[in-house]
Design an enzyme around this catalytic site. Structure first.
Site, short mmCIF file in Angstrom:
data_model
loop_
_atom_site.label_atom_id
_atom_site.label_comp_id
_atom_site.label_asym_id
_atom_site.label_seq_id
_atom_site.Cartn_x
_atom_site.Cartn_y
_atom_site.Cartn_z
CB VAL A 167 -0.34 -8.71 -2.54
CG1 VAL A 167 0.21 -9.52 -1.37
CG2 VAL A 167 0.39 -7.37 -2.64
CB SER B 100 0.25 1.01 5.07
OG SER B 100 1.17 0.81 4.00
CG HIS C 205 11.81 38.66 -0.69
ND1 HIS C 205 11.78 37.65 -1.62
CD2 HIS C 205 13.08 39.13 -0.67
CE1 HIS C 205 12.98 37.50 -2.16
NE2 HIS C 205 13.79 38.39 -1.59
N GLY D 283 0.83 -1.21 0.00
CA GLY D 283 0.00 0.00 0.00
C GLY D 283 0.86 1.25 0.00
P1 NAI Z 1 -4.56 4.79 2.30
O1 NAI Z 1 -5.98 4.66 1.96
O2 NAI Z 1 -3.93 6.13 2.36
O3 NAI Z 1 -3.68 3.93 1.29
C1 NAI Z 1 -3.87 2.56 1.12
C2 NAI Z 1 -3.20 2.13 -0.17
O4 NAI Z 1 -3.17 0.73 -0.21
C3 NAI Z 1 -3.95 2.61 -1.41
O5 NAI Z 1 -3.06 3.21 -2.31
C4 NAI Z 1 -4.56 1.32 -1.95
O6 NAI Z 1 -4.70 1.33 -3.35
C5 NAI Z 1 -3.55 0.29 -1.50
N1 NAI Z 1 -4.07 -1.05 -1.36
C6 NAI Z 1 -5.24 -1.43 -0.80
N2 NAI Z 1 -5.36 -2.78 -0.81
C7 NAI Z 1 -4.24 -3.26 -1.39
C8 NAI Z 1 -3.77 -4.57 -1.67
N3 NAI Z 1 -4.48 -5.66 -1.35
N4 NAI Z 1 -2.58 -4.69 -2.29
C9 NAI Z 1 -1.84 -3.61 -2.62
N5 NAI Z 1 -2.24 -2.35 -2.37
C10 NAI Z 1 -3.42 -2.17 -1.75
O7 NAI Z 1 -4.39 4.01 3.70
P2 NAI Z 1 -3.22 3.99 4.77
O8 NAI Z 1 -1.93 4.42 4.19
O9 NAI Z 1 -3.32 2.66 5.41
O10 NAI Z 1 -3.67 5.09 5.78
C11 NAI Z 1 -4.96 5.04 6.36
C12 NAI Z 1 -5.50 6.39 6.57
O11 NAI Z 1 -4.89 6.99 7.70
C13 NAI Z 1 -5.23 7.37 5.45
O12 NAI Z 1 -6.13 7.23 4.38
C14 NAI Z 1 -5.43 8.67 6.14
O13 NAI Z 1 -6.80 8.94 6.23
C15 NAI Z 1 -4.87 8.39 7.52
N6 NAI Z 1 -3.50 8.89 7.60
C16 NAI Z 1 -3.28 10.22 7.44
C17 NAI Z 1 -2.02 10.74 7.46
C18 NAI Z 1 -1.82 12.18 7.22
O14 NAI Z 1 -2.78 12.91 7.24
N7 NAI Z 1 -0.59 12.64 6.99
C19 NAI Z 1 -0.85 9.89 7.71
C20 NAI Z 1 -1.19 8.49 7.81
C21 NAI Z 1 -2.47 8.04 7.78
#
Ligand code: NAI
Ligand code: FAD
Length: 475
Positions: free
Chosen positions: A247, A279, A454, A190
């Site tokens: 995967v 993730s 600036h 992810g």
């Molecule tokens: P995410 O939704 O950001 O990303 C998950 C990724 O995994 C996506 O690109 C998706 O296409 C991929 N994916 C899903 N299933 C898969 C599979 N079986 N095989 C391969 N790829 C797959 O979710 P993430 O990174 O787990 O984070 C969760 C949430 O936590 C975020 O959406 C966000 O809302 C929050 N978060 C926010 C942050 C920030 O604001 N800086 C930092 C970290 C998390």
């Protein structure tokens, strides 16, 4: 004997603790129930965000960025430091201290605002004329009743089917923040927000990092011009991101993990790694809430069903944050918490979902608000775009970080700003100006006419706004 409150909040993360404080400010008798435990078994208010999310991840990003700078950028400033070494234990201890300061800060705020805190799990028991009843069990055993209950129980990491998190080899966000030594090879599944942030931390510290992403497009929700720029920077850093993979079997052994996958070309491959971070998104958490006792409706993802005002199907029960629809972001949860407390008080609480900013804390940072170029095209909206590269910004040159750009999208007819997208240094701070502008329904000309200090990175935003009208001055 049940304790009576005006408002009971279940969950002490950013949605819940902020709702509790706002409700108390409005004169209500408020209780907040949270079950999170620190290592000693004591309370650890702040939820995912404070304990295993926003705060600890940013602490590790900061430490690893310092390490990266000392290794790769000090020399150009004339600073020599000899061999730079990383004490991972100290880095984790600092991170834990930052978390504790935030935990303690929330306890202090509860005392200051006279919010009564109960450490334990809150579960619905039922409803009577006196209100809804919540049983607290765990460190505290208590029964609470209130006319209004705000559910803010957050979310949990989604596991891959058949591969549960063991937090030793297969890590969720929790284990990913506690790895005790830099892994030689780290695999992530992810390449979303967590994948990129945690991948960056361990890559900077020397791990060989590969991220496997299912979708063929990198950061599909991000403006694609910005996403491409970010990808170029990550490629240069050596963060390996494979898109469009499928995967397959994951084998967990004593020495690590092997991930079988098919790449975008259809080739069958195996990725061996010391650790695997999964993730792939998060799922709303209603475990142990006993939602059925009050007839609370959940959707097919397990999220509590709410309307635009965060009202559930049960009168007097509200839900906010990750456990309901919408982006899983701490500031979105907080805004909903405040708005619900104000609605309970008969005020007009308000959340503008169109101006919720997003930030990915990589280097360069990625931040945006409003619609992307691809969304505007899909919506059939005529727009003008202006971009300005940090390469042409004096402050960015002085900082030694000229990667990325600011992009402003404005309505072709009215010039109203419809989206601002940034990849580059301090994008997390720069985006605030764009949010303010959009809240006030500013035009790109408004930003272009405002005096910016600036030399500052914010001049790039002004220049991008000028570029909408094809009159950037420094590019
Ligand atoms: P995410 O939704 O950001 O990303 C998950 C990724 O995994 C996506 O690109 C998706 O296409 C991929 N994916 C899903 N299933 C898969 C599979 N079986 N095989 C391969 N790829 C797959 O979710 P993430 O990174 O787990 O984070 C969760 C949430 O936590 C975020 O959406 C966000 O809302 C929050 N978060 C926010 C942050 C920030 O604001 N800086 C930092 C970290 C998390
Ligand atoms: P949570 O923070 O999950 O809090 C819910 C609380 O409720 C928890 O303390 C839980 O123990 C408690 N609880 C649950 N059920 C019960 C029950 N029945 N009884 C009592 N207590 C209960 N967002 C950002 O905006 N910026 C970031 O930089 C950012 N970084 C992140 C990094 C990572 C690694 C992760 C995983 C997430 C990150 N997020 C970030 C997302 C952010 O953490 C969440 O959006 C936010 O925490 C949601 O707040 P919440 O109050 O809805 O839920």
């Amino acid at each position: 004997m049940s304790k009576q409150f005006d408002v009971v909040v279940i969950g002490g993360g950013p949605g819940g603790y902020i709702a509790a404080i706002r409700a108390a400010q409005l004169g209500f008798q408020v209780a907040c129930v949270d079950e999170w435990k620190n290592a000693a078994g004591g309370p650890a208010l702040g939820g995912t965000c404070t304990n295993v999310g926003c705060i600890p991840s940013k602490a590790l990003l900061q430490s690893s960025e310092h390490f990266d700078h000392a290794n790769h950028h000090f020399a150009e400033h004339g600073i020599s430091v000899g061999k730079v070494q990383m004490d991972v234990g100290q880095m984790l201890a600092r991170k834990d201290l930052v978390v504790k300061q935030n935990n303690d800060g929330i306890q202090y705020l509860f005392k200051k605002n006279k919010v009564t805190f109960f450490h334990g799990r809150g579960a619905f028991v039922g409803s009577t004329d006196a209100g809804h009843t919540v049983q607290v069990s765990g460190a505290t055993e208590e029964t609470l009743t209130a006319k209004h209950v705000i559910v803010a129980t957050g979310s949990n990491a989604r596991a891959l089917p058949g591969t549960p998190f063991d937090e030793v080899n297969v890590l969720s966000n929790d284990g990913a923040l506690r790895v005790g030594a830099v892994p030689k090879k780290l695999a992530l599944i992810g390449s979303g927000v967590i994948g990129l942030e945690m991948g960056s931390v361990w890559r900077r510290l020397g791990a060989d990092v590969t991220i496997l992403e299912g979708l063929p497009t990198f950061l599909g929700a991000v403006d694609q011009q910005i996403a491409k720029e970010a990808k170029k920077a990550f490629d240069k850093q050596g963060l390996k991101i494979e898109l469009g993979v499928q995967v397959g079997e994951i084998k967990v052994g004593k020495k690590g993990v092997s991930v079988a996958y098919t790449n975008a070309k259809g080739e069958a491959l195996v990725l061996d790694a010391d650790k695997l971070i999964v993730s792939i998104g998060r799922v709303p958490n209603t475990n142990g809430l006993n939602a059925a006792a009050v007839g609370l409706a959940l959707d097919e993802r397990g999220a509590i069903v709410v309307d635009a005002d965060c009202k559930t199907n049960v009168s007097g029960i509200w839900a906010v944050g990750d456990v309901v629809r919408g982006p899983m972001l701490a500031h979105k949860a907080e805004e909903e918490g405040v708005a619900v407390a104000e609605r309970i008080a008969g005020q007009h609480g308000h959340v503008n979902f169109n101006t919720v900013p997003w930030v990915i804390y990589t280097s360069p940072e990625i931040a945006w608000v409003g619609r992307t170029e691809q969304q505007l095209k899909a919506d059939g909206v005529a727009f003008k775009a202006g971009t300005f590269p940090f390469l042409a910004n004096g402050r960015a040159r002085a900082l030694g970080d000229t990667s990325g750009m600011v992009k402003v999208l404005a309505d072709a007819t009215t010039d109203e700003i419809l989206g601002v997208h940034i990849v580059g240094p301090q994008a997390s701070e720069l985006i605030a100006e764009a949010v303010v502008a959009m809240e006030f329904r500013a035009s790109s000309e408004d930003i272009a006419r405002i005096c910016h200090a600036h030399p500052s990175l914010s001049e790039a935003t002004k220049e991008a706004a000028l570029a909408v009208d094809k009159r950037a001055l420094n590019f």
